[in-house]
Design a protein around this motif. Structure first.
Motif, PDB file in Angstrom:
ATOM      1  N   LEU A 188       0.832  -1.204   0.000  1.00  0.00           N
ATOM      2  CA  LEU A 188       0.000   0.000   0.000  1.00  0.00           C
ATOM      3  C   LEU A 188       0.867   1.254   0.000  1.00  0.00           C
ATOM      4  CD1 LEU A 188      -2.870  -0.617   2.568  1.00  0.00           C
ATOM      5  CD2 LEU A 188      -3.021  -0.581   0.084  1.00  0.00           C
ATOM      6  N   ASP A 189       0.375   2.251  -0.699  1.00  0.00           N
ATOM      7  CA  ASP A 189       1.083   3.518  -0.703  1.00  0.00           C
ATOM      8  C   ASP A 189       1.110   4.092   0.717  1.00  0.00           C
ATOM      9  OD1 ASP A 189       1.974   5.916  -2.546  1.00  0.00           O
ATOM     10  OD2 ASP A 189       0.780   6.683  -0.889  1.00  0.00           O
ATOM     11  N   ILE A 190       2.281   4.539   1.119  1.00  0.00           N
ATOM     12  CA  ILE A 190       2.454   4.995   2.494  1.00  0.00           C
ATOM     13  C   ILE A 190       1.600   6.228   2.805  1.00  0.00           C
ATOM     14  CG2 ILE A 190       4.478   6.440   2.061  1.00  0.00           C
ATOM     15  CD1 ILE A 190       4.693   4.069   4.872  1.00  0.00           C
ATOM     16  N   GLY A 191       1.451   7.099   1.824  1.00  0.00           N
ATOM     17  CA  GLY A 191       0.637   8.310   2.020  1.00  0.00           C
ATOM     18  C   GLY A 191      -0.806   7.963   2.353  1.00  0.00           C
ATOM     19  N   LEU A 192      -1.340   6.947   1.665  1.00  0.00           N
ATOM     20  CA  LEU A 192      -2.725   6.558   1.891  1.00  0.00           C
ATOM     21  C   LEU A 192      -2.866   5.889   3.249  1.00  0.00           C
ATOM     22  CD1 LEU A 192      -5.442   6.592   0.315  1.00  0.00           C
ATOM     23  CD2 LEU A 192      -5.071   4.179  -0.058  1.00  0.00           C
ATOM     24  N   ALA A 193      -1.869   5.069   3.617  1.00  0.00           N
ATOM     25  CA  ALA A 193      -1.903   4.401   4.921  1.00  0.00           C
ATOM     26  C   ALA A 193      -1.955   5.447   6.026  1.00  0.00           C
ATOM     27  CB  ALA A 193      -0.686   3.505   5.079  1.00  0.00           C
ATOM     28  N   ILE A 194      -1.135   6.493   5.891  1.00  0.00           N
ATOM     29  CA  ILE A 194      -1.127   7.552   6.909  1.00  0.00           C
ATOM     30  C   ILE A 194      -2.441   8.323   6.887  1.00  0.00           C
ATOM     31  CG2 ILE A 194       0.078   9.619   7.720  1.00  0.00           C
ATOM     32  CD1 ILE A 194       2.594   8.422   6.363  1.00  0.00           C
ATOM     33  N   LEU A 195      -3.010   8.463   5.699  1.00  0.00           N
ATOM     34  CA  LEU A 195      -4.286   9.172   5.578  1.00  0.00           C
ATOM     35  C   LEU A 195      -5.363   8.492   6.428  1.00  0.00           C
ATOM     36  CD1 LEU A 195      -5.949  11.391   4.143  1.00  0.00           C
ATOM     37  CD2 LEU A 195      -6.508   9.716   2.422  1.00  0.00           C
ATOM     38  N   ILE A 196      -5.318   7.170   6.467  1.00  0.00           N
ATOM     39  CA  ILE A 196      -6.315   6.444   7.265  1.00  0.00           C
ATOM     40  C   ILE A 196      -6.145   6.781   8.744  1.00  0.00           C
ATOM     41  CG2 ILE A 196      -7.104   4.138   7.940  1.00  0.00           C
ATOM     42  CD1 ILE A 196      -6.259   3.300   5.031  1.00  0.00           C
ATOM     43  N   ILE A 197      -4.891   6.798   9.219  1.00  0.00           N
ATOM     44  CA  ILE A 197      -4.635   7.212  10.609  1.00  0.00           C
ATOM     45  C   ILE A 197      -5.173   8.621  10.831  1.00  0.00           C
ATOM     46  CG2 ILE A 197      -2.831   7.653  12.330  1.00  0.00           C
ATOM     47  CD1 ILE A 197      -1.048   5.703  10.837  1.00  0.00           C
ATOM     48  N   ASN A 198      -4.888   9.483   9.866  1.00  0.00           N
ATOM     49  CA  ASN A 198      -5.325  10.871   9.917  1.00  0.00           C
ATOM     50  C   ASN A 198      -6.841  10.968  10.118  1.00  0.00           C
ATOM     51  OD1 ASN A 198      -6.065  13.505   9.300  1.00  0.00           O
ATOM     52  ND2 ASN A 198      -4.675  13.708   7.575  1.00  0.00           N
ATOM     53  N   ILE A 199      -7.596  10.213   9.297  1.00  0.00           N
ATOM     54  CA  ILE A 199      -9.057  10.284   9.370  1.00  0.00           C
ATOM     55  C   ILE A 199      -9.538   9.822  10.743  1.00  0.00           C
ATOM     56  CG2 ILE A 199     -11.206   9.305   8.446  1.00  0.00           C
ATOM     57  CD1 ILE A 199      -9.811   9.194   5.719  1.00  0.00           C
ATOM     58  N   VAL A 200      -8.931   8.721  11.236  1.00  0.00           N
ATOM     59  CA  VAL A 200      -9.339   8.208  12.548  1.00  0.00           C
ATOM     60  C   VAL A 200      -9.103   9.268  13.623  1.00  0.00           C
ATOM     61  CG1 VAL A 200      -8.862   6.486  14.326  1.00  0.00           C
ATOM     62  CG2 VAL A 200      -8.972   5.805  11.920  1.00  0.00           C
ATOM     63  N   VAL A 201      -7.886   9.832  13.647  1.00  0.00           N
ATOM     64  CA  VAL A 201      -7.565  10.852  14.651  1.00  0.00           C
ATOM     65  C   VAL A 201      -8.522  12.037  14.537  1.00  0.00           C
ATOM     66  CG1 VAL A 201      -5.830  12.523  15.416  1.00  0.00           C
ATOM     67  CG2 VAL A 201      -5.141  10.207  14.779  1.00  0.00           C
TER      68      VAL A 201
END
Lengths: 494, 64
Positions: free
Chosen positions: A455-468
């Motif tokens: 998975l693209d790392i940017g998208l993986a971090i985006l998921i964390i972002n949305i949760v936070v």
């Protein structure tokens, strides 16, 4: 002085002249300078937004990427997922912007969330994200001009001259300069790329199918997605990430704000995919180089187009290709410079000193253009990534701004200012940390299934972002509700 | 009407993310995986242009 160099110089001068002409007869207030007075119809808008797509990435990055890793980067280069997002996302953004006199992307956040502090945070993140993007353009410019001039101009020299040229016309004409030069640039690139995309396969392989068959025999792994690394899972996640990040860029939103109506944005979303087809020709150039000019390693793969061109054409035509490529780097850079200067002056300086007049802001924005140019030059000369890597890095930053924007367009925005703040800060810290330590999901969690590791790392971090973002919003909303009740009762009592 | 417009845009969104990972058969000289992707570029355009024609919000905005 060779023929190639003369041709490049001619187009450079034409560009500056047109850029300067574009701003004439218009009183340059802030709205004129930064979003062209919000008066660009479908056609000019098309060139402006499409122009943003035709960058060094199309010219060198796409063909270089294909040369380096084949099909996965090829499909990634011209995916149309963007436009579907654009169709739904841009009209509401534009409507809000028009109603509230929004001039920059940070303005949008500031007004939507009613928080100047959030505007400042968004501005800072954007400026950080823009630097690798500009560096990518300038590195490309250096490669293009030094290659096309047969080495008579060094990459650094080319970069400096190019930066001076755009600084001049951006300072004078702002958005108007960028839009009109985008038109010549697009026509030139279109002609050059389509021509080479046909010429190379037919000249060297007797056709497109024989070319792919030759590649399939020599390097069959180049024509398919691999099981791991740049796998299908990478492709899907990187595409979604880029599509979401694409319109978060301040210069892209500035382009959107310069539209005349919401309808012209919808029309634009429908027409743009056709434009993407042109990138296919750039890919054909990259594929044709795989067998013809083997053994370009590392960042040299970005030179594939020019190796092919010099092998096949007269110097004057190499000059035309060079001019097209140089414009592909310079015009998007000029848009980016305009947008960045607007953000710095309006969303950082003005928050700090609220009673700055519009006239002073224009003056300040113009003065900031050369300053930003100098900072970018510094980073361009001190760093050695290939174009695709810089491109993805820039998007990883930018995409982190999308949750707060997209949620804010809902009828009842579930995100609070605090939520938006926390999501952005947490995710940006992770991006910076992972970039500095060069960590990927693969090194972080070696035991995960391959589909997830790629998975693209940017998208993986985006998921964390949305949760936070959502969790913090939920918590602060509850508190906010009680505070509101308190003030209500106080008002009643008072 | 809104629903139709939505469906028209969701089809290319999904289509453009599907990868048919094979070289054969060649179509127009292109490996199948590349041809398939180019196909979706054209279809995205087609679907979005039709969606825009049907989209009632264009009219509503003019009245405003």
């Amino acid at each position: 002085m060779n023929a190639a160099l003369l041709v490049i110089l001619f187009f450079l001068v034409l560009c500056i002249w047109l850029g300067l002409q574009a701003g004439k007869g218009k009183e340059m207030n802030m709205e004129q300078w930064s979003v062209g007075g919000r008066g660009f119809g479908s056609i000019l808008l098309f060139f402006l937004l499409a122009g943003e797509m035709f960058t060094t990435y199309t010219f060198l990055g796409a063909s270089g990427g294909v040369y380096r890793s084949g099909m996965p980067t090829a499909l990634y280069a011209f995916n149309c997922f963007y436009f579907v997002i654009a169709y739904w996302l841009l009209p509401p953004i534009w409507k809000f912007a028009k109603k509230n006199n929004v001039l920059s992307q940070s303005d949008f956040y500031e007004k939507k969330y009613n928080s100047p502090a959030l505007g400042v945070l968004v501005a800072i993140i954007s400026v950080i994200a823009i630097i690798p993007y500009l560096v990518m353009q300038l590195k490309g410019l250096g490669i293009i001009v030094s290659q096309a001039s047969y080495g008579s101009i060094s990459p650094n020299m080319a970069i400096v001259v190019g930066v001076i040229a755009i600084t001049i016309y951006v300072t004078v004409s702002g958005m108007h300069g960028a839009a009109w030069t985008a038109i010549i640039k697009d026509i030139l690139i279109l002609a050059v790329i389509v021509f080479m995309g046909f010429y190379f396969p037919f000249h060297y392989y007797d056709g497109i199918r024989p070319m792919f068959e030759a590649i399939n025999t020599a390097k069959s792994e180049f024509l398919l997605f691999p099981e791991q690394g740049l796998s299908i899972s990478w492709f899907v996640s990187a595409t979604i990430m880029t599509a979401l990040g694409f319109y978060m860029f301040p210069h892209m939103l500035a382009g959107v704000f310069s539209a005349k109506s919401a309808k012209s944005l919808r029309v634009n979303a429908g027409v743009m995919p056709i434009y993407q087809i042109i990138i296919v020709f750039s890919l054909l150039i990259g594929f044709s180089a795989i067998i013809q000019v083997p053994n370009l390693n590392g960042t040299d793969a970005d030179l594939a187009v020019f190796k092919m061109a010099k092998m096949s054409f007269d110097p004057w035509f190499v000059g035309v290709i060079g001019a097209a490529g140089a414009m592909a780097a310079l015009i998007p850079s000029s848009l980016i410079l305009t947008a960045t200067a607007t953000i710095l002056s309006k969303n950082i300086y003005k928050v700090w000193k609220p009673n700055t007049t519009d006239q002073q802001l224009v003056k300040l924005s113009k003065m900031l253009v050369p300053v930003i140019a100098l900072v970018t030059l510094y980073f361009t000369f001190n760093g050695g990534n290939n174009i695709l890597t810089l491109y993805l890095l820039s998007y990883s930053f930018m995409v982190q701004l999308s949750p707060a924007l997209i949620f804010s367009l809902w009828k009842r925005n579930p995100v609070t200012v605090q939520g938006a703040f926390s999501g952005m800060i947490v995710s940006i810290i992770i991006v910076v940390y992972l970039t500095i330590t060069e960590t990927s999901l693969e090194t972080l969690f070696p035991s995960l299934p391959q589909v997830i590791k790629d998975l693209d790392i940017g998208l993986a971090i985006l998921i964390i972002n949305i949760v936070v973002t959502l969790v913090v919003s939920a918590i602060t909303r509850k508190q906010g509700a009680t505070v509101e009740e308190d003030t209500n009762t106080k008002n009643l009592v008072g | 009407m809104k629903k139709k417009v939505f469906i028209l845009t969701i089809i290319p969104a999904l289509g453009s993310l599907v990868v048919i990972n094979r070289v054969e058969p060649y179509v127009l000289g292109l490996p199948f995986v590349l041809f398939w992707a180019i196909c979706w570029v054209c279809l995205t355009s087609l679907f979005l242009i039709i969606a825009n024609k049907l989209d009632t919000s264009n009219k509503e905005e003019e009245e405003l």
